[in-house]
Write an enzyme that holds these catalytic residues in place. Sequence first.
Site, PDB file in Angstrom:
ATOM      1  N   LYS A  56       0.839  -1.196   0.000  1.00 36.84           N
ATOM      2  CA  LYS A  56       0.000   0.000   0.000  1.00 36.84           C
ATOM      3  C   LYS A  56       0.877   1.251   0.000  1.00 36.84           C
ATOM      4  O   LYS A  56       1.930   1.279   0.652  1.00 36.84           O
ATOM      5  CB  LYS A  56      -0.898  -0.038   1.247  1.00 36.84           C
ATOM      6  CG  LYS A  56      -1.930   1.072   1.358  1.00 36.84           C
ATOM      7  CD  LYS A  56      -2.782   0.830   2.603  1.00 36.84           C
ATOM      8  CE  LYS A  56      -3.873   1.870   2.781  1.00 36.84           C
ATOM      9  NZ  LYS A  56      -4.742   1.563   3.952  1.00 36.84           N
ATOM     10  N   SER A  71      -9.391   1.519   3.075  1.00 34.57           N
ATOM     11  CA  SER A  71      -8.563   2.331   2.199  1.00 34.57           C
ATOM     12  C   SER A  71      -7.490   1.539   1.452  1.00 34.57           C
ATOM     13  O   SER A  71      -6.819   2.065   0.574  1.00 34.57           O
ATOM     14  CB  SER A  71      -7.893   3.448   3.012  1.00 34.57           C
ATOM     15  OG  SER A  71      -7.040   2.893   4.008  1.00 34.57           O
ATOM     16  N   SER A  90      -9.831  -0.840   7.012  1.00 39.40           N
ATOM     17  CA  SER A  90      -9.210  -0.652   5.706  1.00 39.40           C
ATOM     18  C   SER A  90      -8.512  -1.858   5.113  1.00 39.40           C
ATOM     19  O   SER A  90      -8.149  -1.854   3.939  1.00 39.40           O
ATOM     20  CB  SER A  90      -8.216   0.515   5.772  1.00 39.40           C
ATOM     21  OG  SER A  90      -8.909   1.726   5.942  1.00 39.40           O
TER      22      SER A  90
END
Length: 442
Positions: free
Chosen positions: A80, A155, A179
């Site tokens: 990420k 996210s 997330s």
Amino acid sequence: MHEWLHMSASELGRGIAVGAIDPVALAQTFLDAIDSHPMRNRIYSRVTHDRAMAEANAARIRAQNGQRLSLLDGVPLSWKDLFDSAGTVTQAGSALLDGRVPDRDAAVLNNATKLGAVCLGKTHMSELAFSGLGLNPVTATPPCINDSEAVPGGSSSGAAASVAFGLAAGGIGSDTGGSVRIPSAWNDLVGLKTTSGRVSLEGVVPLCLKFDTVGPLCRSVEDAAQLLALVEGGAAADLRGVSLKGRRFADLQTIAMDELREQPAKAHEEALSRLRDAGAEIVPLDVPEIKDAMALTGPLYTAEAYGLWRDVIEANPHLMFEEILQRFRAGGEYSGPDYVAAWARLEACRGAWDQAIAGFDAVVLPASPIMPPNLERLLNDHDYYVTENLLALRNTRIGNLMGLAALTLPTGTPSCGLMMMAPPNAEEALLRLGAAAEAALA
């Protein structure tokens, strides 16, 4: 070689161990798949070709010499875009951090590299990680594996998409309110939220330090165990001999079942039926204090997030997606005493939770009460955006507020996950339960 793209990380690692898979060919296969994929630029923010091939070459030599560092030595992973990676732009999905190039790797990336993992690159995410939807008009919105017109969940949106679309063997994300688990659930993956404070946040762009955690998005519970060991630099949980016989689960009713839409509701009931068939006892449970805890989200989350980011945001607010900007600014409505009082109340709620779940092996609930929302409508309908974002994060946030370890599993119904929650720092026990549940749900 194309079958490699959809094998679990652990299966690939075993293939390397017996000489059936060459780490260099494996890395090249994934890089070629990424570069030729029509949604490459919606999933990856940066692809680190040179780093990946250098690490794969080193993994090949170790494999040839019988010196492999871990089961996942030579296995390609995505990261990420909030994990610092030396020499590679890391901007956490925000134009506010455009051009930010760290000079060292995040501790978790460093740990994984020391155990032989191959870094494919950085994946897109919600802006500054402050949304459970995965919508990001500033950088890119990754696709959802089950609905081309929907958002993927966030996210850790690109992390999930990279695995679901066969562009990484596993993805490393973060979870502050859901997330890791929301995009895992909506893309039919396994997602592990670790206990706050267990995995290092050094070199991780923060959102709310009190709640930020690091965790994997992957194809199996075995992969989740191996990837947790990788980012910690430790040993994986032993998943042998797992069973649900005699296990006792609480089926959380408070808040978790409110406004539950048809598909998640049906998937949850079917999942619980399969767990019962495998020998588990499941008991409905109400914990009224959960309502009090959920009401504290404003002072606990937005106040800390805005406190960390206010100066950066207010220097260039025009660079932000308006929905995210307003969510941050809401944190300015709370005072220091509000924040302290909220934490005191949350600790009392956690005490009540601990008492309520004593005697259960884990708590189960739907990972999300809703299906992935429509991307275009989210962009054009403010009320829809607010409602869907809050609902998306609602069930997962219970685990963050209570400070728990949590795991989401695919149920067999597309984009519907079963979440299991266990006490803090009980990841190994939770993964064992998860492996048994995974077998029952298969």
